[in-house]
Design an enzyme around this catalytic site. Sequence first.
Site, short mmCIF file in Angstrom:
data_model
loop_
_atom_site.label_atom_id
_atom_site.label_comp_id
_atom_site.label_asym_id
_atom_site.label_seq_id
_atom_site.Cartn_x
_atom_site.Cartn_y
_atom_site.Cartn_z
N GLN A 96 -47.67 -22.91 -22.76
CA GLN A 96 -47.44 -21.55 -22.27
C GLN A 96 -48.34 -21.26 -21.07
OE1 GLN A 96 -45.08 -19.31 -23.43
NE2 GLN A 96 -45.70 -18.03 -21.71
N LYS A 123 -40.59 -17.24 -28.96
CA LYS A 123 -39.99 -18.58 -28.83
C LYS A 123 -39.95 -19.26 -30.19
CE LYS A 123 -41.39 -18.99 -24.02
NZ LYS A 123 -42.36 -19.49 -23.04
N ASP A 156 -39.58 -27.31 -20.69
CA ASP A 156 -39.66 -26.25 -19.67
C ASP A 156 -39.14 -26.75 -18.32
OD1 ASP A 156 -40.29 -23.67 -20.25
OD2 ASP A 156 -42.47 -23.91 -20.09
#
Length: 283
Positions: free
Chosen positions: A96, A52, A119
């Site tokens: 994460q 990422k 997200d």
Amino acid sequence: MANLIDGRAIAKKVRAEVREEVAHLQAQGLTPHLVVLLVGDDPASQIYVRNKARAAEKVGIRSTTYHLPADTPEPALLEFIQDLNTQDDVHGILVQLPLPPHLDSQRILEAIDPQKDVDGLHPENLGRLLAGHPRFLPCTPQGILRMLQEISYNLEGKEAVVVGRSTIVGKPMALLLLQHHATVTMVHSRTRDLAAHTKRADILVVAAGRASLIRGEMVKAGAVVIDVGINRMPDGTLRGDVAFEEVSERAAWITPVPGGVGPMTVAMLLKNTVQAAKLQVGL
Ligand code: NDP
């Protein structure tokens, strides 16, 4: 034989679009900035986080990764996130998952400023999606939608079946398909006859985390099959949730693993980060 939906190629196209938009923003003095928090030493998470960060930098997005120890106490992590929330030059915050077991993922996700929640997993953003007014779409379902657009697939009136009901993939996927006028069925581990449902699907999205769960005979001829699963096999190779060879014989379109949904997820994170930066400066 099914046509391949090439996630790598489509993701490349998305990244080029993002790069162009970032250049445009930079010309106006705005560099989108993504902060990724990794807690603990999960090897797969470390790879995802690195990918990422790299992908962000390649399109001109500033990225900062904080690697916190596995035993980070919850109050300390919450405080860390609060601090990022208040920093004007931080536009996107991603924690994460999975988190170490002593941390309450829900509480952590809820601590992120919804305007920085790239997200799309904060309840406010999920709620907006449910209400039909999405802000940030969760990256994986958003990536899948883009794949369908790339093959000019019209979802209206189609039978869509989603295998898996997680908050990250299954549920938001079903909502997005519904929003695009598909008739949606969600199936999960308690579903009585999985194949009876999957066989009806014009579009089948599989996110169960079970290698080769979907076999050839479970798929309708001419279906579009999207394989979200990433399963590491004992020999180290990656396999999807769909038995690729068998299903390719029946489907019209299929995504490979690797090189399918995975690259799309990362590309959509970049898109969301740009969107977050614009949102925060009122563009
Ligand atoms: P979860 O484990 O959170 O959810 C899995 C879902 O699949 C659950 O709803 C579960 O049902 C259902 N399920 C499990 N076994 C079966 C079965 N035999 N029949 C029917 N349904 C079943 O996983 P995620 O949604 O987070 O991820 C799913 C997969 O996708 C994983 O392999 C993950 O690695 C991958 N993934 C890939 C991404 C990418 O970018 N390519 C992004 C995110 C995930 P129940 O709710 O009843 O337990």
